[in-house]
Scaffold this active site. Structure first.
Site, PDB file in Angstrom:
ATOM      1  N   ARG A 128       0.814  -1.229   0.000  1.00 39.76           N
ATOM      2  CA  ARG A 128       0.000   0.000   0.000  1.00 39.76           C
ATOM      3  C   ARG A 128       0.844   1.274   0.000  1.00 39.76           C
ATOM      4  NH1 ARG A 128      -2.810  -2.949   3.974  1.00 39.76           N
ATOM      5  NH2 ARG A 128      -4.632  -3.986   3.119  1.00 39.76           N
ATOM      6  N   LYS A 150       3.151  11.864 -10.763  1.00 41.23           N
ATOM      7  CA  LYS A 150       2.313  10.945 -11.551  1.00 41.23           C
ATOM      8  C   LYS A 150       3.095   9.670 -11.829  1.00 41.23           C
ATOM      9  CE  LYS A 150      -0.589  14.287 -13.990  1.00 41.23           C
ATOM     10  NZ  LYS A 150      -0.936  14.859 -15.294  1.00 41.23           N
ATOM     11  N   GLU A 192       9.914  19.549 -24.720  1.00 38.10           N
ATOM     12  CA  GLU A 192       9.194  19.949 -23.497  1.00 38.10           C
ATOM     13  C   GLU A 192       9.833  21.203 -22.892  1.00 38.10           C
ATOM     14  OE1 GLU A 192       6.377  18.543 -22.590  1.00 38.10           O
ATOM     15  OE2 GLU A 192       6.421  16.524 -23.449  1.00 38.10           O
ATOM     16  N   LYS A 235       7.675  23.979 -13.542  1.00 35.98           N
ATOM     17  CA  LYS A 235       6.637  22.950 -13.360  1.00 35.98           C
ATOM     18  C   LYS A 235       6.196  22.891 -11.892  1.00 35.98           C
ATOM     19  CE  LYS A 235       4.921  18.391 -14.299  1.00 35.98           C
ATOM     20  NZ  LYS A 235       5.047  17.062 -14.894  1.00 35.98           N
ATOM     21  N   GLU A 245      -5.660  27.330  -8.060  1.00 36.15           N
ATOM     22  CA  GLU A 245      -6.337  27.757  -9.277  1.00 36.15           C
ATOM     23  C   GLU A 245      -6.621  26.505 -10.098  1.00 36.15           C
ATOM     24  OE1 GLU A 245      -5.340  30.939 -12.778  1.00 36.15           O
ATOM     25  OE2 GLU A 245      -3.974  30.680 -11.122  1.00 36.15           O
ATOM     26  N   ARG A 249      -2.758  23.268 -14.275  1.00 32.74           N
ATOM     27  CA  ARG A 249      -1.879  22.294 -14.922  1.00 32.74           C
ATOM     28  C   ARG A 249      -2.158  22.139 -16.406  1.00 32.74           C
ATOM     29  NH1 ARG A 249      -0.077  17.461 -10.812  1.00 32.74           N
ATOM     30  NH2 ARG A 249       1.208  16.638 -12.435  1.00 32.74           N
ATOM     31  N   ASN A 253      -0.290  21.294 -21.096  1.00 37.76           N
ATOM     32  CA  ASN A 253      -0.734  20.500 -22.245  1.00 37.76           C
ATOM     33  C   ASN A 253      -0.582  21.260 -23.554  1.00 37.76           C
ATOM     34  OD1 ASN A 253      -1.399  18.288 -20.742  1.00 37.76           O
ATOM     35  ND2 ASN A 253      -3.515  18.932 -20.406  1.00 37.76           N
ATOM     36  N   HIS A 256      -0.153  19.526 -26.865  1.00 38.85           N
ATOM     37  CA  HIS A 256      -0.377  18.102 -26.622  1.00 38.85           C
ATOM     38  C   HIS A 256      -1.660  17.542 -27.242  1.00 38.85           C
ATOM     39  CE1 HIS A 256       3.117  18.351 -24.148  1.00 38.85           C
ATOM     40  NE2 HIS A 256       3.006  17.102 -23.731  1.00 38.85           N
ATOM     41  N   HIS A 260      -1.087  14.223 -29.288  1.00 39.11           N
ATOM     42  CA  HIS A 260      -1.731  12.918 -29.067  1.00 39.11           C
ATOM     43  C   HIS A 260      -2.333  12.396 -30.354  1.00 39.11           C
ATOM     44  CE1 HIS A 260      -2.002  14.007 -24.547  1.00 39.11           C
ATOM     45  NE2 HIS A 260      -0.944  13.251 -24.796  1.00 39.11           N
ATOM     46  N   HIS A 272       7.302  11.009 -28.311  1.00 40.95           N
ATOM     47  CA  HIS A 272       6.337  11.971 -27.771  1.00 40.95           C
ATOM     48  C   HIS A 272       6.812  13.413 -28.033  1.00 40.95           C
ATOM     49  CE1 HIS A 272       3.493  13.828 -25.066  1.00 40.95           C
ATOM     50  NE2 HIS A 272       4.490  14.355 -24.378  1.00 40.95           N
TER      51      HIS A 272
HETATM   52  N1  NAD Z   1       5.223  10.911 -14.634  1.00 42.87           N
HETATM   53  C1  NAD Z   1       5.197  12.010 -15.345  1.00 42.87           C
HETATM   54  O1  NAD Z   1       4.875  13.084 -14.865  1.00 42.87           O
HETATM   55  C2  NAD Z   1       5.641  11.940 -16.766  1.00 42.87           C
HETATM   56  C3  NAD Z   1       5.875  13.130 -17.467  1.00 42.87           C
HETATM   57  C4  NAD Z   1       6.299  13.043 -18.786  1.00 42.87           C
HETATM   58  C5  NAD Z   1       6.466  11.809 -19.379  1.00 42.87           C
HETATM   59  N2  NAD Z   1       6.225  10.669 -18.669  1.00 42.87           N
HETATM   60  C6  NAD Z   1       6.405   9.349 -19.287  1.00 42.87           C
HETATM   61  O2  NAD Z   1       7.769   9.206 -19.616  1.00 42.87           O
HETATM   62  C7  NAD Z   1       7.905   8.281 -20.681  1.00 42.87           C
HETATM   63  C8  NAD Z   1       8.893   8.823 -21.683  1.00 42.87           C
HETATM   64  O3  NAD Z   1      10.124   9.077 -21.028  1.00 42.87           O
HETATM   65  P1  NAD Z   1      11.513   8.918 -21.782  1.00 42.87           P
HETATM   66  O4  NAD Z   1      11.471   9.645 -23.059  1.00 42.87           O
HETATM   67  O5  NAD Z   1      12.569   9.217 -20.816  1.00 42.87           O
HETATM   68  O6  NAD Z   1      11.459   7.366 -22.191  1.00 42.87           O
HETATM   69  P2  NAD Z   1      12.379   6.119 -21.831  1.00 42.87           P
HETATM   70  O7  NAD Z   1      12.467   5.911 -20.385  1.00 42.87           O
HETATM   71  O8  NAD Z   1      11.859   4.987 -22.653  1.00 42.87           O
HETATM   72  O9  NAD Z   1      13.818   6.545 -22.384  1.00 42.87           O
HETATM   73  C9  NAD Z   1      14.003   6.716 -23.772  1.00 42.87           C
HETATM   74  C10 NAD Z   1      15.188   5.885 -24.264  1.00 42.87           C
HETATM   75  O10 NAD Z   1      16.388   6.476 -23.779  1.00 42.87           O
HETATM   76  C11 NAD Z   1      17.183   5.501 -23.140  1.00 42.87           C
HETATM   77  N3  NAD Z   1      17.935   6.188 -22.095  1.00 42.87           N
HETATM   78  C12 NAD Z   1      17.448   6.838 -20.993  1.00 42.87           C
HETATM   79  N4  NAD Z   1      18.451   7.443 -20.347  1.00 42.87           N
HETATM   80  C13 NAD Z   1      19.586   7.175 -21.022  1.00 42.87           C
HETATM   81  C14 NAD Z   1      20.949   7.560 -20.861  1.00 42.87           C
HETATM   82  N5  NAD Z   1      21.331   8.384 -19.886  1.00 42.87           N
HETATM   83  N6  NAD Z   1      21.848   7.078 -21.739  1.00 42.87           N
HETATM   84  C15 NAD Z   1      21.471   6.280 -22.778  1.00 42.87           C
HETATM   85  N7  NAD Z   1      20.197   5.916 -23.001  1.00 42.87           N
HETATM   86  C16 NAD Z   1      19.280   6.373 -22.129  1.00 42.87           C
HETATM   87  C17 NAD Z   1      16.229   4.456 -22.648  1.00 42.87           C
HETATM   88  O11 NAD Z   1      16.864   3.219 -22.502  1.00 42.87           O
HETATM   89  C18 NAD Z   1      15.196   4.445 -23.778  1.00 42.87           C
HETATM   90  O12 NAD Z   1      15.643   3.621 -24.809  1.00 42.87           O
HETATM   91  C19 NAD Z   1       6.521   8.073 -21.233  1.00 42.87           C
HETATM   92  O13 NAD Z   1       6.047   6.817 -20.842  1.00 42.87           O
HETATM   93  C20 NAD Z   1       5.684   9.161 -20.576  1.00 42.87           C
HETATM   94  O14 NAD Z   1       4.338   8.787 -20.401  1.00 42.87           O
HETATM   95  C21 NAD Z   1       5.825  10.717 -17.379  1.00 42.87           C
HETATM   96 ZN    ZN Z   2       4.558  15.892 -22.947  1.00 41.72          ZN
END
Ligand code: NAD
Ligand code: ZN
Length: 378
Positions: A128, A150, A192, A235, A245, A249, A253, A256, A260, A272
């Protein structure tokens, strides 16, 4: 050049006791075991990573923690969004319980947003909820996932549909790890960063235009640390304002809605951040048409995105109609009403009837998407 260590407080006011720090620097991983000690417990530590990041940075982290007396268990997934599934979390939950997870256990997310979202969700659901820390290694994870709490996974019906808000205890963002991040992933994170400039901090956008972007592309540690610090601060402020407010957030977007649609239409073959770049330019054109925003708004955004190596128009083979259809499938537009965040000028999101997004017609969206940008082809 070594970046000095920067600290940004992040908290979610609605989530009592959620205040934590995002620590930013260029050699933090080497000191991670020591820096993380105040947040570790006496139980096993589950280090969640993907195979690429684990091979690069996992061993050093686990060895350091082991020397500090923390028993570590590696939970390593295949790289990529395809791992953000319930089945993968389920396997990790089973492995963690089999390895003796208890309330003194901790979870460490080491990697980009995918290990981050998965590790956070594992921490939120194990017994939990147990404490966790984030060690983001992608620019996207540093500037976006590190604030807001998130966590979650995708399902066949869509992205991020299952999850929980679960704040980490601390975030260690070592920009030195970005040295190994592939160029296209760095660019996706920069989309971003550009979004924060367009919507909330004109100065950040103009600094990027004045060469900060190229310093980031060249992976100058001080430039990357500065950009991460500014984005995390922006952020964190937006998330904090959201409590007072409602819907603040929504400004995050920007770009976005179309992004999407592009992701759905292209069956998630674009990153993305690449889809966000296309979406930001489309939203800027809508802002020019609808609000009389400065006529060079879209052009300046397109030009900066192109300098980062990001697409700014729909790629060949992706039709305007397919993208518009994709936007209508978005979970946030189920009532069939498309909404887009628009900006009056750089750093000024335009409010609309108590909201931060404007209703937009399918025809308007199709028109701005059909418009080709002069920077295309760079
Ligand atoms: N929780 C949130 O608030 C939030 C916000 C934005 C995005 N996200 C999520 O994040 C994800 C996308 O994140 P991402 O783009 O980091 O994806 P990811 O974690 O898949 O990383 C992208 C690629 O980069 C590689 N990588 C990461 N760090 C590396 C490094 N230092 N050296 C070499 N390779 C490296 C990974 O192995 C992968 O192949 C999505 O699922 C999205 O929904 C979450
Ligand atoms: Zn985004």
């Amino acid at each position: 050049m070594t970046a000095r260590t920067r600290r940004v407080p992040a908290s979610v006011p609605a989530d009592a006791g959620s205040e934590y720090e995002v620590v930013i620097g260029s050699n933090l991983l080497a000191e991670a075991a020591e820096r993380l000690q105040p947040f570790m417990g006496t139980g096993p530590v589950f280090v969640v990573s993907d195979a690429i990041v684990h091979a690069l940075y996992g061993e050093a982290l686990v060895t350091g923690l082991g020397e500090a007396g923390n028993e570590c268990v590696n939970l390593v997934m295949e790289p990529g969004e395809g791992s953000k599934r319930r089945a993968v979390v389920g396997d990790m939950q089973d492995m963690a319980i089999a390895a003796g997870a208890d309330r003194d256990s901790r979870v460490i997310a080491l990697g980009g947003g995918v290990p981050g979202d998965l590790a956070g969700y594992l921490a939120a659901t194990l017994l939990r909820g147990i404490p966790w820390v984030q060690v983001p290694t992608s620019l996207l994870a540093m500037v976006d996932s590190s604030v807001g709490g998130k966590t979650g996974v995708d399902t066949a019906a869509g992205k991020n549909l299952i999850g929980a808000f679960w704040q980490p205890q601390v975030v260690l963002a070592d920009v030195g790890t970005l040295d190994t991040l592939p160029d296209a992933e760095l660019a996706a994170g920069l989309a971003e960063v550009i979004k924060y400039g367009v919507t909330l901090e004109e100065q950040l956008f103009s600094d990027l235009e004045d060469g900060l972007l190229e310093s980031c592309l060249a992976r100058v540690p001080e430039a990357l640390a500065l950009v991460v610090e500014r984005c995390v601060s922006i952020k964190a402020a937006v998330v904090a304002e959201d409590a007072r407010e409602a819907n603040r957030r929504q400004v995050l977007n920007y770009g976005h809605t179309v992004a999407h649609g592009v992701e759905v239409a292209a069956s998630y073959t674009l990153r993305h951040g690449e889809a966000v770049a296309i979406g930001m330019v489309a939203a800027a054109r809508l802002s020019e048409e609808r609000l009389g925003a400065a006529p060079d708004l879209a052009e300046r955004i397109a030009s900066l995105c192109a300098r980062a190596g990001l697409p700014v128009d729909l790629p060949p083979g992706l039709s305007v109609d397919a993208v518009v259809d994709g936007t209508l499938h978005d979970k946030k537009s189920r009532d069939g009403q498309l909404r887009c965040v628009l900006v009056q000028e750089f750093g000024a999101v335009s409010p609309h009837e108590g909201n931060w997004s404007h209703p937009v017609t399918v025809q308007e969206l199709a028109r701005v998407l059909g418009h080709q940008t002069s920077t295309t082809g760079r």
